[in-house]
Design an enzyme around this catalytic site. Structure first.
Site, PDB file in Angstrom:
ATOM      1  N   THR A   1       0.868  -1.175   0.000  1.00 38.10           N
ATOM      2  CA  THR A   1       0.000   0.000   0.000  1.00 38.10           C
ATOM      3  C   THR A   1       0.906   1.227   0.000  1.00 38.10           C
ATOM      4  O   THR A   1       1.578   1.483   1.008  1.00 38.10           O
ATOM      5  CB  THR A   1      -0.893   0.021   1.256  1.00 38.10           C
ATOM      6  OG1 THR A   1      -1.649  -1.186   1.297  1.00 38.10           O
ATOM      7  CG2 THR A   1      -1.840   1.218   1.224  1.00 38.10           C
TER       8      THR A   1
ATOM      9  N   LYS B   1      -7.707   1.751  -3.021  1.00 40.10           N
ATOM     10  CA  LYS B   1      -7.329   1.310  -1.663  1.00 40.10           C
ATOM     11  C   LYS B   1      -7.394   2.492  -0.681  1.00 40.10           C
ATOM     12  O   LYS B   1      -7.870   2.348   0.453  1.00 40.10           O
ATOM     13  CB  LYS B   1      -5.918   0.723  -1.716  1.00 40.10           C
ATOM     14  CG  LYS B   1      -5.266   0.457  -0.388  1.00 40.10           C
ATOM     15  CD  LYS B   1      -5.656  -0.864   0.223  1.00 40.10           C
ATOM     16  CE  LYS B   1      -4.999  -1.022   1.592  1.00 40.10           C
ATOM     17  NZ  LYS B   1      -5.363  -2.220   2.288  1.00 40.10           N
TER      18      LYS B   1
ATOM     19  N   LYS C   1      -0.987   5.155   8.465  1.00 40.09           N
ATOM     20  CA  LYS C   1      -0.298   5.323   7.174  1.00 40.09           C
ATOM     21  C   LYS C   1      -1.310   5.401   6.031  1.00 40.09           C
ATOM     22  O   LYS C   1      -1.236   6.295   5.182  1.00 40.09           O
ATOM     23  CB  LYS C   1       0.657   4.135   6.935  1.00 40.09           C
ATOM     24  CG  LYS C   1       1.411   4.250   5.628  1.00 40.09           C
ATOM     25  CD  LYS C   1       2.168   2.982   5.267  1.00 40.09           C
ATOM     26  CE  LYS C   1       1.343   2.083   4.392  1.00 40.09           C
ATOM     27  NZ  LYS C   1       2.094   1.027   3.707  1.00 40.09           N
TER      28      LYS C   1
END
Ligand code: NAD
Length: 292
Positions: A89, A164, A239
């Site tokens: 990611t 995402k 994050k």
């Protein structure tokens, strides 16, 4: 198809193991000697692992790590055409830059970040959010199908990371909402189990409520009932929410709830909660800290 798999941590190791079990020819490497040390196909250097590979899979913490791997392979002199498949990611901007550089050198690039955690990786139940050209995605599809039960393509390179970021922004905002409601339910003296059952069968139900219920008890397998062991660590949630904020700034879209979720989870992680499951933020909300 020969695979080079880079990054043998929480996610990468079960993914690489599953690809081996599915019969793929796989060589793997991690910068940490102890990571995946017992994995068949483990090599001592990145260059050895990448020799002859058709696909280089990266499953790494941040964009800088993925870029380092690309730089090293570009400088290695290996010129066999390959597809870089990044399942980490990372940010959309780095993804687009790496995709463009790969294309200049005649390689393909597909971004395919995942949802589903280590359990999903081990069981082949990951969901992939995919960006890349149709031809490159078709080349890596057999590999994605061995690892995942849902493969959803959103557009060209970077589109998977964009999906995402938006997906996890919903998760972060929802986690704050569920935690706040349970804190209020506690303060009003409601029975937790009863309140959980109400929500699970009514309009307030969600994956976050059912699988990451933030109070101990109602969901016995949830991290909250197991000392908040992750699950999905709060530092990773922080994050992902920061990546969503970078994407929001770059696109000019205001996301005030996403911004607040990023602020709260970042503060929680920096104050020492980073390795707990993200649902542990409930305790801070209950105790009245604003996370700042
Ligand atoms: P992790 O920290 O457990 O593992 C990362 C591995 O990469 C480590 O073994 C580390 O030594 C290695 N590494 C770091 N830099 C490297 C480099 N330059 N070259 C080679 N190896 C290097 O992380 P993880 O939990 O496996 O997560 C990997 C990625 O997947 C992250 O981007 C994360 O956000 C994402 N992700 C994680 C989960 C989860 O539940 N853990 C779920 C979905 C997505």
């Amino acid at each position: 198809m020969r695979i080079c798999f880079v990054g043998l941590g929480t996610m990468g190791l079960p993914m690489a193991s599953r690809l081996l079990d599915a019969g793929f020819s796989l060589a793997a490497w991690d910068v940490l000697d102890s990571a995946g040390a017992a994995l068949p196909g483990r090599r001592d250097t990145l260059e050895e692992a990448a020799e002859g590979a058709d696909v280089v899979v990266t499953m790494l913490p941040e964009g800088t790590h993925v870029a380092t791997v690309h730089d090293r392979l570009r400088d290695s002199g290996q010129d066999r055409r390959r597809v870089y498949l990044d399942s980490s990611t990372i940010d959309v901007a780095t993804t687009r830059r790496l995709a463009a550089r790969a294309a200049e050198a005649g390689h393909g690039f597909v971004d395919a970040p995942v949802s589903g955690g280590a359990e999903g990786a081990a069981a082949g139940g990951l969901s992939f959010m995919v960006g890349g050209s149709a031809a490159e995605v078709a080349r890596v599809r057999p590999l994605l199908e061995a690892l995942g039960s849902r493969i959803m393509q959103f557009g060209e390179a970077g589109a998977g990371q964009a999906a995402k970021a938006c997906h996890n922004m919903i998760c972060g905002i929802t986690a704050l909402g569920v935690s706040e409601a349970f804190a209020l339910a506690d303060a009003l003296g409601l029975d937790r189990q009863h309140f959980f059952e109400l929500c699970a069968g009514a309009a307030a139900q969600s994956w976050i409520l059912q699988n990451r219920c933030p109070v101990p008890g109602p969901a016995p397998d949830a991290p909250a009932s197991n000392d908040y062991r992750p699950g999905f660590a709060a530092r990773l949630m922080a994050k992902d929410l920061r990546l969503a904020q970078e994407a929001a700034r770059a696109s000019g879209q205001e996301t005030p709830f996403g911004a607040e979720a990023a602020r709260r989870f970042t503060a929680f992680a920096e104050a020492g909660g980073g390795d707990l499951d993200f649902s542990a933020i409930y305790r801070e909300i209950r105790d009245g800290s604003d996370g700042g």
